[in-house]
Design a protein around this motif. Sequence first.
Motif, short mmCIF file in Angstrom:
data_model
loop_
_atom_site.label_atom_id
_atom_site.label_comp_id
_atom_site.label_asym_id
_atom_site.label_seq_id
_atom_site.Cartn_x
_atom_site.Cartn_y
_atom_site.Cartn_z
N ARG A 62 -35.23 5.19 16.74
CA ARG A 62 -33.98 5.54 17.82
C ARG A 62 -33.89 4.87 18.20
NH1 ARG A 62 -38.63 8.91 21.53
NH2 ARG A 62 -37.65 10.44 21.09
N GLU A 63 -34.07 3.51 18.16
CA GLU A 63 -33.41 1.94 18.93
C GLU A 63 -32.74 2.00 16.73
OE1 GLU A 63 -37.36 -1.00 19.17
OE2 GLU A 63 -37.43 0.41 20.99
N ASN A 64 -33.09 1.79 16.02
CA ASN A 64 -31.83 1.10 15.27
C ASN A 64 -31.40 2.49 14.41
OD1 ASN A 64 -33.49 -1.57 14.45
ND2 ASN A 64 -35.42 -0.04 14.74
N TYR A 65 -31.04 3.69 14.98
CA TYR A 65 -30.61 5.02 14.65
C TYR A 65 -28.43 4.54 14.52
CZ TYR A 65 -28.50 9.21 13.49
OH TYR A 65 -27.80 10.33 12.86
N GLU A 66 -28.33 3.82 15.16
CA GLU A 66 -26.67 3.72 15.31
C GLU A 66 -25.96 2.60 13.92
OE1 GLU A 66 -24.42 4.97 16.62
OE2 GLU A 66 -25.96 6.10 17.62
N GLN A 67 -27.83 1.47 14.07
CA GLN A 67 -27.25 0.72 12.31
C GLN A 67 -27.67 1.16 11.07
OE1 GLN A 67 -28.91 -0.22 15.42
NE2 GLN A 67 -27.15 -0.64 16.37
N GLU A 77 -27.02 13.39 9.96
CA GLU A 77 -27.03 14.63 10.61
C GLU A 77 -28.07 15.13 10.64
OE1 GLU A 77 -24.18 17.60 8.90
OE2 GLU A 77 -22.93 16.06 8.97
N LEU A 78 -29.35 15.69 9.60
CA LEU A 78 -30.61 16.23 10.00
C LEU A 78 -31.65 14.80 11.14
CD1 LEU A 78 -32.47 17.91 8.63
CD2 LEU A 78 -33.05 15.28 7.40
N TRP A 79 -31.34 13.48 10.90
CA TRP A 79 -31.98 13.05 11.67
C TRP A 79 -31.40 12.79 13.18
CZ3 TRP A 79 -36.62 11.31 10.55
CH2 TRP A 79 -37.03 11.43 9.92
N ALA A 80 -29.80 12.77 13.35
CA ALA A 80 -29.82 12.78 14.62
C ALA A 80 -30.39 14.23 15.40
CB ALA A 80 -28.52 13.13 14.56
N HIS A 81 -30.35 15.55 14.82
CA HIS A 81 -30.89 16.47 14.80
C HIS A 81 -31.96 17.05 15.46
CE1 HIS A 81 -31.32 21.43 16.02
NE2 HIS A 81 -32.21 21.23 15.06
N ALA A 82 -32.89 16.11 14.63
CA ALA A 82 -34.32 15.65 15.09
C ALA A 82 -34.78 14.59 16.13
CB ALA A 82 -35.59 15.06 13.71
N LEU A 83 -33.83 13.59 16.47
CA LEU A 83 -33.69 12.99 17.68
C LEU A 83 -33.64 13.45 18.90
CD1 LEU A 83 -32.49 9.98 16.13
CD2 LEU A 83 -35.20 10.53 16.12
N GLU A 84 -32.63 14.08 18.97
CA GLU A 84 -32.28 14.91 19.75
C GLU A 84 -33.13 15.94 20.08
OE1 GLU A 84 -30.06 16.61 22.87
OE2 GLU A 84 -29.63 15.46 21.90
N ARG A 85 -33.93 16.59 19.14
CA ARG A 85 -35.02 17.74 19.94
C ARG A 85 -36.78 17.65 20.16
NH1 ARG A 85 -33.52 23.05 19.68
NH2 ARG A 85 -36.20 23.35 19.11
#
Length: 90
Positions: A62-67, A77-85
Amino acid sequence: MTERATTAQRPYFFWDYDISEEDIRRILRGDNEVEKAWVITRILEYARWEDIWRYLTLNDVRENYEQLRFRWPQDRELWAHALERWSHHD
Protein backbone atom coordinates in the motif's frame (compact mmCIF):
# COMPACT_ATOMS: atom_id res chain seq x y z
CA MET A 1 26.65 -5.18 -2.81
CA THR A 2 30.12 -6.18 -1.81
CA GLU A 3 29.80 -9.94 -2.25
CA ARG A 4 28.37 -11.81 -5.17
CA ALA A 5 25.34 -13.83 -4.18
CA THR A 6 25.58 -17.53 -4.90
CA THR A 7 22.71 -19.28 -6.62
CA ALA A 8 21.80 -20.88 -3.30
CA GLN A 9 21.58 -17.47 -1.60
CA ARG A 10 19.84 -15.68 -4.45
CA PRO A 11 16.04 -15.94 -4.31
CA TYR A 12 14.58 -17.47 -7.48
CA PHE A 13 12.69 -14.28 -8.36
CA PHE A 14 16.02 -12.44 -8.74
CA TRP A 15 17.49 -15.01 -11.11
CA ASP A 16 19.25 -12.35 -13.19
CA TYR A 17 20.83 -10.23 -10.42
CA ASP A 18 23.55 -10.94 -7.89
CA ILE A 19 21.48 -10.14 -4.84
CA SER A 20 21.08 -12.13 -1.65
CA GLU A 21 18.12 -12.49 0.64
CA GLU A 22 19.99 -10.33 3.15
CA ASP A 23 20.39 -7.60 0.50
CA ILE A 24 16.68 -7.73 -0.27
CA ARG A 25 15.70 -7.39 3.37
CA ARG A 26 18.18 -4.52 3.85
CA ILE A 27 16.70 -2.67 0.86
CA LEU A 28 13.15 -3.21 2.14
CA ARG A 29 14.13 -1.73 5.53
CA GLY A 30 16.13 1.11 4.02
CA ASP A 31 15.33 4.64 2.95
CA ASN A 32 16.18 4.39 -0.76
CA GLU A 33 12.69 4.61 -2.25
CA VAL A 34 13.83 3.75 -5.78
CA GLU A 35 15.55 0.54 -4.71
CA LYS A 36 12.67 -0.36 -2.42
CA ALA A 37 10.10 0.10 -5.19
CA TRP A 38 12.23 -2.02 -7.54
CA VAL A 39 12.49 -4.87 -5.00
CA ILE A 40 8.79 -4.76 -4.10
CA THR A 41 7.79 -4.76 -7.76
CA ARG A 42 10.09 -7.66 -8.51
CA ILE A 43 8.65 -9.68 -5.62
CA LEU A 44 5.06 -8.93 -6.63
CA GLU A 45 5.71 -9.84 -10.27
CA TYR A 46 7.82 -12.98 -9.90
CA ALA A 47 7.53 -14.51 -6.42
CA ARG A 48 5.08 -17.25 -5.53
CA TRP A 49 2.09 -16.08 -3.50
CA GLU A 50 3.34 -17.48 -0.18
CA ASP A 51 6.81 -16.01 -0.77
CA ILE A 52 5.40 -12.53 -1.41
CA TRP A 53 4.18 -12.44 2.18
CA ARG A 54 7.48 -13.79 3.55
CA TYR A 55 9.08 -10.52 2.41
CA LEU A 56 6.27 -7.99 2.33
CA THR A 57 3.30 -6.89 4.35
CA LEU A 58 0.10 -5.54 2.90
CA ASN A 59 1.13 -2.17 4.29
CA ASP A 60 4.43 -2.35 2.34
CA VAL A 61 2.48 -2.75 -0.88
CA ARG A 62 0.00 0.00 0.00
CA GLU A 63 2.62 2.55 1.07
CA ASN A 64 4.79 2.03 -2.00
CA TYR A 65 2.15 1.30 -4.65
CA GLU A 66 2.45 4.64 -6.49
CA GLN A 67 6.22 4.17 -6.93
CA LEU A 68 5.95 0.61 -8.27
CA ARG A 69 6.75 0.17 -11.96
CA PHE A 70 5.15 -3.04 -13.15
CA ARG A 71 6.29 -4.64 -16.35
CA TRP A 72 2.73 -5.34 -17.48
CA PRO A 73 -0.23 -2.93 -17.01
CA GLN A 74 -2.52 -5.79 -16.02
CA ASP A 75 -0.30 -6.50 -13.01
CA ARG A 76 -0.79 -2.90 -11.79
CA GLU A 77 -4.54 -3.25 -12.31
CA LEU A 78 -4.62 -6.58 -10.48
CA TRP A 79 -2.80 -5.19 -7.44
CA ALA A 80 -4.91 -2.01 -7.47
CA HIS A 81 -8.04 -4.16 -7.42
CA ALA A 82 -6.68 -6.37 -4.64
CA LEU A 83 -5.71 -3.36 -2.51
CA GLU A 84 -9.16 -1.85 -3.02
CA ARG A 85 -10.90 -5.09 -2.02
CA TRP A 86 -8.65 -5.65 0.97
CA SER A 87 -9.19 -2.09 2.21
CA HIS A 88 -12.80 -3.03 2.94
CA HIS A 89 -11.65 -5.81 5.28
CA ASP A 90 -9.19 -3.89 7.46
